[in-house]
Design a protein around this motif. Structure first.
Motif, mmCIF file in Angstrom:
data_model
loop_
_atom_site.group_PDB
_atom_site.id
_atom_site.type_symbol
_atom_site.label_atom_id
_atom_site.label_comp_id
_atom_site.label_asym_id
_atom_site.label_seq_id
_atom_site.Cartn_x
_atom_site.Cartn_y
_atom_site.Cartn_z
ATOM 1 N N GLN A 35 0.694 -1.487 0.003
ATOM 2 C CA GLN A 35 -0.051 -0.016 -0.016
ATOM 3 C C GLN A 35 0.798 1.324 0.057
ATOM 4 O O GLN A 35 0.583 2.320 -0.610
ATOM 5 N N GLY A 36 1.940 1.190 0.669
ATOM 6 C CA GLY A 36 2.822 2.430 0.739
ATOM 7 C C GLY A 36 3.523 2.512 -0.590
ATOM 8 O O GLY A 36 4.316 3.845 -0.683
ATOM 9 N N THR A 37 3.881 1.719 -1.359
ATOM 10 C CA THR A 37 4.512 1.871 -2.572
ATOM 11 C C THR A 37 3.575 2.527 -3.651
ATOM 12 O O THR A 37 2.819 1.797 -4.115
ATOM 13 N N LEU A 38 4.068 3.708 -4.139
ATOM 14 C CA LEU A 38 3.390 4.359 -4.958
ATOM 15 C C LEU A 38 3.564 3.756 -6.421
ATOM 16 O O LEU A 38 2.562 3.583 -7.450
ATOM 17 N N THR A 39 4.844 3.724 -7.031
ATOM 18 C CA THR A 39 5.184 3.120 -8.287
ATOM 19 C C THR A 39 6.421 2.285 -8.056
ATOM 20 O O THR A 39 7.147 2.398 -7.009
ATOM 21 N N TRP A 40 6.527 1.280 -8.940
ATOM 22 C CA TRP A 40 7.588 0.372 -8.905
ATOM 23 C C TRP A 40 7.916 -0.016 -10.129
ATOM 24 O O TRP A 40 7.141 -0.292 -11.081
ATOM 25 N N TYR A 41 9.190 0.025 -10.577
ATOM 26 C CA TYR A 41 9.890 -0.358 -11.756
ATOM 27 C C TYR A 41 11.168 -1.361 -11.683
ATOM 28 O O TYR A 41 12.162 -0.962 -10.747
ATOM 29 N N ALA A 42 11.200 -2.427 -12.502
ATOM 30 C CA ALA A 42 11.975 -3.084 -12.726
ATOM 31 C C ALA A 42 12.795 -2.892 -14.128
ATOM 32 O O ALA A 42 11.974 -2.832 -14.981
ATOM 33 N N VAL A 43 13.978 -2.725 -14.353
ATOM 34 C CA VAL A 43 14.518 -2.122 -15.487
ATOM 35 C C VAL A 43 15.866 -3.073 -15.866
ATOM 36 O O VAL A 43 16.708 -3.194 -14.937
ATOM 37 N N LYS A 44 15.972 -2.948 -17.088
ATOM 38 C CA LYS A 44 17.578 -3.635 -17.637
ATOM 39 C C LYS A 44 18.234 -2.442 -18.143
ATOM 40 O O LYS A 44 17.838 -1.755 -18.924
ATOM 41 N N ASP A 58 5.451 8.076 1.783
ATOM 42 C CA ASP A 58 6.137 8.592 2.932
ATOM 43 C C ASP A 58 7.210 7.676 3.340
ATOM 44 O O ASP A 58 7.365 6.821 2.600
ATOM 45 N N GLU A 59 7.728 8.235 4.509
ATOM 46 C CA GLU A 59 9.129 7.129 4.798
ATOM 47 C C GLU A 59 8.648 5.919 5.455
ATOM 48 O O GLU A 59 9.410 4.982 5.325
ATOM 49 N N LYS A 60 7.493 6.167 5.985
ATOM 50 C CA LYS A 60 6.649 4.712 6.530
ATOM 51 C C LYS A 60 6.783 3.635 5.532
ATOM 52 O O LYS A 60 7.024 2.536 5.657
ATOM 53 N N GLY A 61 6.237 4.184 4.201
ATOM 54 C CA GLY A 61 6.025 3.287 3.008
ATOM 55 C C GLY A 61 7.271 2.622 2.630
ATOM 56 O O GLY A 61 7.445 1.417 2.284
ATOM 57 N N ARG A 62 8.285 3.457 2.398
ATOM 58 C CA ARG A 62 9.900 3.220 2.159
ATOM 59 C C ARG A 62 10.246 2.195 3.057
ATOM 60 O O ARG A 62 10.748 1.230 2.740
ATOM 61 N N GLU A 63 10.181 2.454 4.527
ATOM 62 C CA GLU A 63 10.684 1.520 5.513
ATOM 63 C C GLU A 63 10.108 0.197 5.112
ATOM 64 O O GLU A 63 10.553 -0.939 5.374
ATOM 65 N N ALA A 64 8.791 0.298 5.229
ATOM 66 C CA ALA A 64 7.958 -1.107 5.113
ATOM 67 C C ALA A 64 8.719 -1.675 3.741
ATOM 68 O O ALA A 64 8.679 -3.018 3.867
ATOM 69 N N HIS A 65 8.750 -1.182 2.780
ATOM 70 C CA HIS A 65 9.235 -1.806 1.570
ATOM 71 C C HIS A 65 10.634 -2.332 1.881
ATOM 72 O O HIS A 65 10.916 -3.535 1.216
ATOM 73 N N LEU A 66 11.578 -1.757 2.396
ATOM 74 C CA LEU A 66 13.000 -2.270 2.751
ATOM 75 C C LEU A 66 12.820 -3.209 3.438
ATOM 76 O O LEU A 66 13.923 -3.968 3.466
ATOM 77 N N ASN A 67 11.735 -3.385 4.277
ATOM 78 C CA ASN A 67 11.702 -4.682 5.276
ATOM 79 C C ASN A 67 10.826 -5.614 4.750
ATOM 80 O O ASN A 67 10.320 -6.679 5.440
ATOM 81 N N GLY A 68 10.365 -5.641 3.487
ATOM 82 C CA GLY A 68 9.113 -6.448 3.067
ATOM 83 C C GLY A 68 9.820 -7.705 2.163
ATOM 84 O O GLY A 68 10.920 -7.899 2.180
ATOM 85 N N GLU A 69 8.761 -8.249 1.667
ATOM 86 C CA GLU A 69 9.110 -9.600 0.671
ATOM 87 C C GLU A 69 10.295 -9.208 -0.518
ATOM 88 O O GLU A 69 10.873 -10.290 -0.604
ATOM 89 N N ILE A 70 9.725 -8.266 -1.112
ATOM 90 C CA ILE A 70 10.647 -7.935 -2.329
ATOM 91 C C ILE A 70 12.303 -7.803 -1.940
ATOM 92 O O ILE A 70 13.229 -8.519 -2.321
ATOM 93 N N ALA A 71 12.470 -7.164 -1.091
ATOM 94 C CA ALA A 71 13.706 -6.910 -0.241
ATOM 95 C C ALA A 71 14.553 -8.149 0.184
ATOM 96 O O ALA A 71 15.646 -8.607 -0.048
ATOM 97 N N LYS A 72 13.627 -9.091 0.822
ATOM 98 C CA LYS A 72 14.051 -10.229 1.342
ATOM 99 C C LYS A 72 14.395 -11.131 0.371
ATOM 100 O O LYS A 72 15.317 -11.897 0.283
ATOM 101 N N ALA A 73 13.652 -11.319 -0.828
ATOM 102 C CA ALA A 73 13.861 -11.977 -1.889
ATOM 103 C C ALA A 73 15.243 -11.819 -2.589
ATOM 104 O O ALA A 73 15.870 -12.691 -3.047
ATOM 105 N N LEU A 74 15.161 -10.421 -2.738
ATOM 106 C CA LEU A 74 16.325 -9.844 -3.639
ATOM 107 C C LEU A 74 17.679 -10.433 -2.858
ATOM 108 O O LEU A 74 18.709 -10.940 -3.489
ATOM 109 N N PHE A 75 17.674 -10.077 -1.622
ATOM 110 C CA PHE A 75 19.043 -10.325 -0.748
ATOM 111 C C PHE A 75 19.147 -12.066 -0.767
ATOM 112 O O PHE A 75 20.284 -12.327 -0.707
#
Length: 107
Positions: A35-44, A58-75
């Motif tokens: 919900q806190g992510t407004l736009t998301w792009y994956a690029v080559k 807002d910052e809350k949305g960014r922090e939620a994303h950084l601690n979310g499923e995409i970041a976990k999967a990426l690392f």
């Protein structure tokens, strides 16, 4: 009017370029549920280089994303797919042009 954003970079291991592209494409479904992510792009970027660009309400949305499923999967894919650990940069959008009819979100 700075807006929180993220720029992340990865480099595919030799021969893993298609796997990285498919992995990044598969993350779209996860981004759409944030919900806190407004736009998301994956690029080559070219060759073995890829990036992810996200914007947040807002910052809350960014922090939620950084601690979310995409970041976990990426690392979690670092050893398998990437030359080095993903480089994640917290950035701020200072100005932007958005499509007609789209809402600009104030921070």
């Amino acid at each position: 009017m700075a807006k929180p954003a993220i720029w992340a970079e990865v480099e595919a291991k030799p021969g893993k370029e298609q796997a990285v592209a498919e992995f990044l494409k598969s993350a779209q479904a996860l981004a759409e549920r944030e919900q806190g992510t407004l736009t998301w792009y994956a690029v080559k970027l070219g060759g073995a280089n890829f990036g992810i660009f996200d914007t947040f309400a807002d910052e809350k949305g960014r922090e939620a994303h950084l601690n979310g499923e995409i970041a976990k999967a990426l690392f979690a894919k670092t050893q398998e797919l990437f030359v080095w650990e993903p480089k994640v940069h917290k950035i701020e959008i200072l100005a932007a042009k958005i499509p007609a009819g789209a809402k600009a979100h104030s921070a």
